[in-house]
Write an enzyme that holds these catalytic residues in place. Structure first.
Site, PDB file in Angstrom:
ATOM      1  N   ASP A   1       0.870  -1.180   0.000  1.00 10.32           N
ATOM      2  CA  ASP A   1       0.000   0.000   0.000  1.00 10.32           C
ATOM      3  C   ASP A   1       0.902   1.225   0.000  1.00 10.32           C
ATOM      4  OD1 ASP A   1      -1.648   2.173   0.756  1.00 10.32           O
ATOM      5  OD2 ASP A   1      -3.062   0.823   1.753  1.00 10.32           O
TER       6      ASP A   1
ATOM      7  N   HIS B   1     -20.732  -9.043  -8.035  1.00  9.00           N
ATOM      8  CA  HIS B   1     -20.523  -7.793  -7.268  1.00  9.00           C
ATOM      9  C   HIS B   1     -21.463  -7.736  -6.051  1.00  9.00           C
ATOM     10  CE1 HIS B   1     -19.035  -3.382  -7.825  1.00  9.00           C
ATOM     11  NE2 HIS B   1     -19.222  -3.649  -6.548  1.00  9.00           N
TER      12      HIS B   1
ATOM     13  N   GLU C   1     -19.221  -4.890 -16.225  1.00  6.40           N
ATOM     14  CA  GLU C   1     -20.302  -5.465 -15.409  1.00  6.40           C
ATOM     15  C   GLU C   1     -21.652  -5.087 -16.013  1.00  6.40           C
ATOM     16  OE1 GLU C   1     -19.787  -4.479 -11.270  1.00  6.40           O
ATOM     17  OE2 GLU C   1     -17.807  -5.375 -11.212  1.00  6.40           O
TER      18      GLU C   1
HETATM   19  P1  NAD Z   1      -9.997   2.728   1.896  1.00  5.99           P
HETATM   20  O1  NAD Z   1      -9.856   4.056   1.236  1.00  5.99           O
HETATM   21  O2  NAD Z   1     -10.251   2.670   3.356  1.00  5.99           O
HETATM   22  O3  NAD Z   1      -8.699   1.830   1.594  1.00  5.99           O
HETATM   23  C1  NAD Z   1      -8.105   1.729   0.346  1.00  5.99           C
HETATM   24  C2  NAD Z   1      -6.614   1.487   0.583  1.00  5.99           C
HETATM   25  O4  NAD Z   1      -6.002   1.279  -0.692  1.00  5.99           O
HETATM   26  C3  NAD Z   1      -5.911   2.682   1.229  1.00  5.99           C
HETATM   27  O5  NAD Z   1      -5.169   2.269   2.354  1.00  5.99           O
HETATM   28  C4  NAD Z   1      -5.012   3.212   0.133  1.00  5.99           C
HETATM   29  O6  NAD Z   1      -3.820   3.762   0.618  1.00  5.99           O
HETATM   30  C5  NAD Z   1      -4.751   1.938  -0.673  1.00  5.99           C
HETATM   31  N1  NAD Z   1      -4.249   2.196  -2.010  1.00  5.99           N
HETATM   32  C6  NAD Z   1      -4.414   3.286  -2.797  1.00  5.99           C
HETATM   33  N2  NAD Z   1      -3.726   3.137  -3.947  1.00  5.99           N
HETATM   34  C7  NAD Z   1      -3.114   1.919  -3.871  1.00  5.99           C
HETATM   35  C8  NAD Z   1      -2.258   1.198  -4.745  1.00  5.99           C
HETATM   36  N3  NAD Z   1      -1.846   1.697  -5.909  1.00  5.99           N
HETATM   37  N4  NAD Z   1      -1.826  -0.019  -4.347  1.00  5.99           N
HETATM   38  C9  NAD Z   1      -2.212  -0.544  -3.161  1.00  5.99           C
HETATM   39  N5  NAD Z   1      -3.002   0.107  -2.285  1.00  5.99           N
HETATM   40  C10 NAD Z   1      -3.461   1.312  -2.644  1.00  5.99           C
HETATM   41  O7  NAD Z   1     -11.142   1.993   1.083  1.00  5.99           O
HETATM   42  P2  NAD Z   1     -12.007   0.728   1.569  1.00  5.99           P
HETATM   43  O8  NAD Z   1     -13.207   1.199   2.265  1.00  5.99           O
HETATM   44  O9  NAD Z   1     -11.102  -0.260   2.222  1.00  5.99           O
HETATM   45  O10 NAD Z   1     -12.506   0.163   0.151  1.00  5.99           O
HETATM   46  C11 NAD Z   1     -11.571  -0.282  -0.814  1.00  5.99           C
HETATM   47  C12 NAD Z   1     -12.271  -0.440  -2.141  1.00  5.99           C
HETATM   48  O11 NAD Z   1     -13.153  -1.552  -2.090  1.00  5.99           O
HETATM   49  C13 NAD Z   1     -13.194   0.733  -2.507  1.00  5.99           C
HETATM   50  O12 NAD Z   1     -12.487   1.797  -3.130  1.00  5.99           O
HETATM   51  C14 NAD Z   1     -14.188   0.104  -3.429  1.00  5.99           C
HETATM   52  O13 NAD Z   1     -13.776   0.277  -4.760  1.00  5.99           O
HETATM   53  C15 NAD Z   1     -14.155  -1.369  -3.056  1.00  5.99           C
HETATM   54  N6  NAD Z   1     -15.445  -1.842  -2.531  1.00  5.99           N
HETATM   55  C16 NAD Z   1     -16.056  -2.858  -3.180  1.00  5.99           C
HETATM   56  C17 NAD Z   1     -17.270  -3.323  -2.728  1.00  5.99           C
HETATM   57  C18 NAD Z   1     -17.976  -4.474  -3.419  1.00  5.99           C
HETATM   58  O14 NAD Z   1     -19.186  -4.558  -3.337  1.00  5.99           O
HETATM   59  N7  NAD Z   1     -17.265  -5.392  -4.052  1.00  5.99           N
HETATM   60  C19 NAD Z   1     -17.869  -2.720  -1.616  1.00  5.99           C
HETATM   61  C20 NAD Z   1     -17.200  -1.700  -0.956  1.00  5.99           C
HETATM   62  C21 NAD Z   1     -15.984  -1.268  -1.428  1.00  5.99           C
END
Ligand code: NAD
Length: 316
Positions: free
Chosen positions: A171, A281, A263
């Site tokens: 990260d 999803h 999707e």
């Molecule tokens: P968050 O912002 O709390 O965490 C995201 C993390 O990713 C952060 O720590 C950030 O520093 C890191 N990051 C940014 N760029 C990066 C990179 N290039 N390489 C590695 N890490 C990187 O977000 P969250 O609440 O944990 O959610 C993460 C993602 O999950 C959301 O952005 C969303 O797209 C996805 N999500 C999907 C669903 C689903 O239904 N499948 C539901 C909720 C969220």
């Protein structure tokens, strides 16, 4: 023309109450018809969406009275947050409301992959009783590599620790001294190191210009042939043809994808692979998470429309 426009299927008790109390137009399929959407948004003060409505410049420009965009979910890749901010429109989202459900699905997919649950079910349904064939592996003692260790990555890690897994994370915005990483004896590594070392790789990074197609064929070739890849973040983070190629060449043992490049997805070779689990999803689709999500967006819309400050504001 209503004051509040809901363009996707966002249901729950709070939504029913919002519709009783205020002027709401609810059309679960409006996101599919951009022309109609642009017409209907002309007088709207609030827009409530999930991830399918493209809230881009064009749509924002078509909504001169808009005060709030409320995104029922965590990822904001379908909203031009910067432009909304410039226009003085509040953007709200529900980052904490569904994190737990996503983390639980990630763990569920891990167990399903290592224990070959979908294949065993299919085989049993067609008359098989092949116990040796479906010998799996334990999570205990394995290394979980988290790409992105924010809210969901961390919740997944704490649950994986309870199974006795070791944690590594890649990260770019995380410090190696981060207390939550230290607490679980986790180690910050580069993306390439993570892919080479992990037994299970779980992706939890947001979709940004930097992360779009971040994981290519080259990356999957770095994985152990016994390792599994899970994606519950955003499909576009993965080059799906690269993953498919790597799976066909047995560079990794299998994958579980809740999110896809397109999707709903088109027919593709992944559909035929026994070691691949595909879900539509659904990571955030639990009764509990959906109730929290709907409560949160409805509350913020009510606050903003009554001249108060929203609670779950996204600051770009
Ligand atoms: P968050 O912002 O709390 O965490 C995201 C993390 O990713 C952060 O720590 C950030 O520093 C890191 N990051 C940014 N760029 C990066 C990179 N290039 N390489 C590695 N890490 C990187 O977000 P969250 O609440 O944990 O959610 C993460 C993602 O999950 C959301 O952005 C969303 O797209 C996805 N999500 C999907 C669903 C689903 O239904 N499948 C539901 C909720 C969220």
């Amino acid at each position: 023309m209503s004051e509040i426009l809901v363009t996707e299927n966002i249901q729950g008790v709070s939504m029913v109450r919002l519709m009783d109390d205020l002027d709401v137009e609810f059309d679960a399929y409006l996101w599919q018809n951009v022309d109609q959407l642009k017409e209907k948004i002309k007088n709207a003060k609030a827009l409530i969406v999930r991830n399918q409505t493209q809230v881009n410049r064009e749509l924002i420009d078509a909504a001169p009275d808009l005060k709030i965009i409320a995104r029922a979910g965590a990822g904001l890749d379908n909203v031009d947050t910067q432009y909304a901010h410039e226009k003085g429109i509040v953007v709200c989202f529900t980052p904490d409301a569904n994190s737990l459900s996503v983390a639980e699905l990630a763990i569920g997919l891990m167990l399903s992959l290592l224990r070959k649950v979908p294949e065993a079910r299919q085989d049993t349904l067609t008359g098989g009783w092949n116990r040796i064939k479906f010998t799996g592996a334990e999570l205990h003692g394995k290394t979980l590599g988290l790409i992105g260790m924010g809210r969901i990555g961390t919740l997944t890690a704490t649950r994986a620790r309870a199974f006795g897994m070791n944690i590594i994370a890649a990260d770019p915005y995380l410090s190696a001294d981060a207390p939550h990483l230290k607490q679980m004896n986790g180690k910050l590594v580069s993306l390439d190191e993570l892919l080479a070392q992990a037994d299970v790789v779980s992706c939890h990074s947001p979709l940004t210009p930097d992360t779009r197609k971040m994981l290519t064929y080259r990356h999957f070739c770095l994985m152990k042939p016994t390792a599994f890849f899970i994606n519950t973040s955003r499909g576009e983070v993965v080059d799906e043809s690269g993953l498919t190629q790597a799976l066909l060449e047995h560079k990794l043992a299998g994958a579980a994808l809740d999110v896809r490049e397109t999707e709903p997805p088109n027919q593709c070779p992944l559909n035929q692979m026994e070691n691949v689990i595909l879900t539509p999803h659904i990571a955030a689709f639990t009764l509990e998470a959906q109730e929290r999500v709907v409560d949160s967006v409805c509350e913020d819309v009510r606050l903003v429309l009554s001249g108060k400050k929203a609670i779950h504001v996204f600051e770009p």
